[in-house]
Write a protein that holds these residues in place. Structure first.
Motif, PDB file in Angstrom:
ATOM      1  N   VAL A  85      -7.791  -0.323   4.035  1.00 42.78           N
ATOM      2  CA  VAL A  85      -8.075  -1.437   3.209  1.00 42.78           C
ATOM      3  C   VAL A  85      -8.155  -2.666   3.902  1.00 42.78           C
ATOM      4  O   VAL A  85      -8.877  -3.303   3.648  1.00 42.78           O
ATOM      5  CB  VAL A  85      -6.648  -1.579   2.246  1.00 42.78           C
ATOM      6  CG1 VAL A  85      -6.765  -2.925   1.461  1.00 42.78           C
ATOM      7  CG2 VAL A  85      -6.578  -0.224   1.187  1.00 42.78           C
ATOM      8  N   PHE A 127      -5.288   7.707  -3.086  1.00 42.40           N
ATOM      9  CA  PHE A 127      -6.344   7.216  -2.494  1.00 42.40           C
ATOM     10  C   PHE A 127      -7.396   7.980  -1.570  1.00 42.40           C
ATOM     11  O   PHE A 127      -8.528   7.735  -1.630  1.00 42.40           O
ATOM     12  CB  PHE A 127      -5.783   6.309  -1.427  1.00 42.40           C
ATOM     13  CG  PHE A 127      -6.780   5.587  -0.503  1.00 42.40           C
ATOM     14  CD1 PHE A 127      -7.558   4.440  -0.892  1.00 42.40           C
ATOM     15  CD2 PHE A 127      -6.739   6.016   0.874  1.00 42.40           C
ATOM     16  CE1 PHE A 127      -8.474   3.951   0.065  1.00 42.40           C
ATOM     17  CE2 PHE A 127      -7.912   5.534   1.632  1.00 42.40           C
ATOM     18  CZ  PHE A 127      -8.510   4.294   1.364  1.00 42.40           C
ATOM     19  N   GLU A 147      -4.428   3.969   3.405  1.00 42.81           N
ATOM     20  CA  GLU A 147      -4.446   2.782   2.813  1.00 42.81           C
ATOM     21  C   GLU A 147      -4.175   1.807   3.863  1.00 42.81           C
ATOM     22  O   GLU A 147      -5.040   0.692   3.968  1.00 42.81           O
ATOM     23  CB  GLU A 147      -3.662   2.460   1.747  1.00 42.81           C
ATOM     24  CG  GLU A 147      -3.871   3.557   0.360  1.00 42.81           C
ATOM     25  CD  GLU A 147      -3.188   4.666   0.333  1.00 42.81           C
ATOM     26  OE1 GLU A 147      -2.661   5.088   1.362  1.00 42.81           O
ATOM     27  OE2 GLU A 147      -2.586   4.966  -0.810  1.00 42.81           O
ATOM     28  N   ALA A 185      -2.839  -1.967  -9.023  1.00 43.87           N
ATOM     29  CA  ALA A 185      -4.061  -1.219  -8.721  1.00 43.87           C
ATOM     30  C   ALA A 185      -3.639   0.152  -8.649  1.00 43.87           C
ATOM     31  O   ALA A 185      -2.918   0.604  -7.428  1.00 43.87           O
ATOM     32  CB  ALA A 185      -4.897  -1.837  -7.464  1.00 43.87           C
ATOM     33  N   CYS A 244     -15.464   1.335  -0.605  1.00 47.44           N
ATOM     34  CA  CYS A 244     -14.152   1.036  -1.209  1.00 47.44           C
ATOM     35  C   CYS A 244     -14.075   1.611  -2.451  1.00 47.44           C
ATOM     36  O   CYS A 244     -14.955   1.262  -3.217  1.00 47.44           O
ATOM     37  CB  CYS A 244     -13.781   0.012  -0.943  1.00 47.44           C
ATOM     38  SG  CYS A 244     -12.168  -0.458  -1.529  1.00 47.44           S
ATOM     39  N   TYR A 276     -10.940   0.828  -7.898  1.00 47.24           N
ATOM     40  CA  TYR A 276      -9.687   0.059  -8.208  1.00 47.24           C
ATOM     41  C   TYR A 276      -9.243  -0.693  -7.027  1.00 47.24           C
ATOM     42  O   TYR A 276      -8.343  -1.723  -7.397  1.00 47.24           O
ATOM     43  CB  TYR A 276      -8.837   1.122  -8.646  1.00 47.24           C
ATOM     44  CG  TYR A 276      -8.227   2.073  -7.426  1.00 47.24           C
ATOM     45  CD1 TYR A 276      -6.930   1.855  -7.170  1.00 47.24           C
ATOM     46  CD2 TYR A 276      -9.012   3.211  -6.997  1.00 47.24           C
ATOM     47  CE1 TYR A 276      -6.184   2.557  -6.170  1.00 47.24           C
ATOM     48  CE2 TYR A 276      -8.455   4.048  -5.841  1.00 47.24           C
ATOM     49  CZ  TYR A 276      -7.062   3.619  -5.642  1.00 47.24           C
ATOM     50  OH  TYR A 276      -6.426   4.274  -4.611  1.00 47.24           O
ATOM     51  N   ILE A 277      -9.520  -0.395  -5.971  1.00 44.76           N
ATOM     52  CA  ILE A 277      -9.074  -1.274  -4.703  1.00 44.76           C
ATOM     53  C   ILE A 277      -9.925  -2.600  -4.692  1.00 44.76           C
ATOM     54  O   ILE A 277      -9.476  -3.584  -4.470  1.00 44.76           O
ATOM     55  CB  ILE A 277      -8.756  -0.572  -3.344  1.00 44.76           C
ATOM     56  CG1 ILE A 277      -7.882   0.810  -3.688  1.00 44.76           C
ATOM     57  CG2 ILE A 277      -8.454  -1.424  -2.376  1.00 44.76           C
ATOM     58  CD1 ILE A 277      -7.507   1.327  -2.545  1.00 44.76           C
ATOM     59  N   VAL A 316       0.984  -1.411   0.137  1.00 46.83           N
ATOM     60  CA  VAL A 316       0.018   0.003  -0.006  1.00 46.83           C
ATOM     61  C   VAL A 316       0.920   1.160   0.094  1.00 46.83           C
ATOM     62  O   VAL A 316       2.092   1.339   0.377  1.00 46.83           O
ATOM     63  CB  VAL A 316      -0.869   0.075   1.292  1.00 46.83           C
ATOM     64  CG1 VAL A 316      -2.110  -1.081   1.092  1.00 46.83           C
ATOM     65  CG2 VAL A 316      -0.435  -0.108   2.487  1.00 46.83           C
ATOM     66  N   ILE A 347      -0.933  -1.680  -4.533  1.00 46.13           N
ATOM     67  CA  ILE A 347      -1.982  -0.481  -4.494  1.00 46.13           C
ATOM     68  C   ILE A 347      -1.120   0.750  -4.502  1.00 46.13           C
ATOM     69  O   ILE A 347      -0.442   0.938  -3.582  1.00 46.13           O
ATOM     70  CB  ILE A 347      -3.080  -0.722  -3.609  1.00 46.13           C
ATOM     71  CG1 ILE A 347      -3.893  -1.980  -3.519  1.00 46.13           C
ATOM     72  CG2 ILE A 347      -3.834   0.653  -3.190  1.00 46.13           C
ATOM     73  CD1 ILE A 347      -4.595  -2.123  -2.250  1.00 46.13           C
TER      74      ILE A 347
END
Length: 294
Positions: free
Chosen positions: A55, A184, A51, A168, A279, A282-283, A46, A98
């Motif tokens: 995440v 993000f 994130e 990502a 969320c 893309y994640i 990340v 990510i």
């Protein structure tokens, strides 16, 4: 007949070959970070504190099967993930990186010389990605426009035997008129515009009640008025006339005295309490891929 269980021993001393710079980076990283990557079922790199905090929470809420596995989170910055590429190749565990697209624009620098500088992506032509991992490892693209509609081959690296890495990065957000965020945090905001507007309305109501001398207990509200960095973002969302204006305002806000840690902690508290914060896609798509791989 079931095959006998077996274990393959990897000599970490040989992982990085003659790349002394990468070897030093990896050794120092593992000296100050947990080494659970060496025993994990999968890995997720990340970009930063937000994130790293959020995440896993999104994963727990929306990807139960993945959450039950041993997933190692590494917050060394997605743009530096290429430093551990040789180790990932040796461990052969499915991995997600990510990271931020890091768009840059050619501008006149402080000394009057042209230089590539970080910028909000509001549709201007000629932007380049400043992310070393995306430029040099995968998908090895330069122009930001080429990242807009990635193919499966551009998202998934399979350059080593029995090794897959899913990348990502930020993509246009349907909920915001397909505007294209660059971090993000602004992806999270653009994905949840109505939720942030609702927070700002609560803040305005609380301020009006305070000004009129009325008592207004937080317990009477399912959602409490925001404070700190969360309040700053909610105010920016409510004050922006268009999604383009919002992107520009968020870019300026994030590069001021904004506390990403405070923002992430506030979001974490509300998601953990059951509030409907989505969320970024893309994640979520990358987590779905990882869950299917396991």
């Amino acid at each position: 007949v079931h095959p006998m269980p077996s274990t393959e021993v990897v000599d970490l001393g040989e992982v990085f070959g003659d790349d002394e710079e990468t070897r030093q980076f990896a050794e120092r990283y593992f000296r100050v970070q947990h080494t659970d990557l060496l025993f994990a079922d999968a890995a997720i790199f990340v970009e930063g504190v937000a994130e790293r905090m959020l995440v896993p929470l999104f994963m727990e809420r929306q990807h139960a099967r993945l959450s039950s596995r041993y997933v190692s989170f590494l917050d060394l910055g997605g743009s530096h993930a290429h430093r551990l590429r040789p180790l990932i190749e040796k461990l052969r565990i499915p991995t997600v990186v990510i990271t931020d697209l890091d768009p840059t624009e050619l501008k006149v620098g402080p000394k009057g010389k042209p230089r590539w500088m970080a910028t909000a992506n509001t549709g201007q032509a000629g932007l380049k990605s400043g992310n070393s991992t995306l430029r040099d490892w995968h998908p090895q693209l330069q122009d930001v426009e080429d990242f807009k509609a990635p193919t499966p081959a551009q998202l998934i690296w399979t350059g080593a035997p029995e090794c897959k890495v899913r990348f990502a990065w930020q993509l246009p957000v349907a909920e915001a008129g397909s505007q294209w965020p660059t971090t993000f945090e602004d992806s999270l905001v653009l994905t949840n515009i109505d939720w942030f507007k609702g927070l700002n309305k609560l803040a305005e109501e609380a301020e009006a009640a305070k000004a009129s001398g009325q008592q207004k207990a937080d317990d009477d509200k399912k959602v409490r008025p925001p404070t700190g960095a969360l309040a700053d973002v909610a105010e920016a969302v409510a004050g922006a006339t268009t999604a383009v204006d919002l992107l520009t305002d968020l870019h300026a806000l994030m590069r001021n005295s904004f506390s990403k840690g405070d923002f992430a902690a506030s979001i974490f508290e509300r998601v953990a309490a059951g509030e409907d914060v989505k969320c970024p896609k893309y994640i979520a798509d990358a987590l779905t891929w990882l869950q299917d791989e396991l």
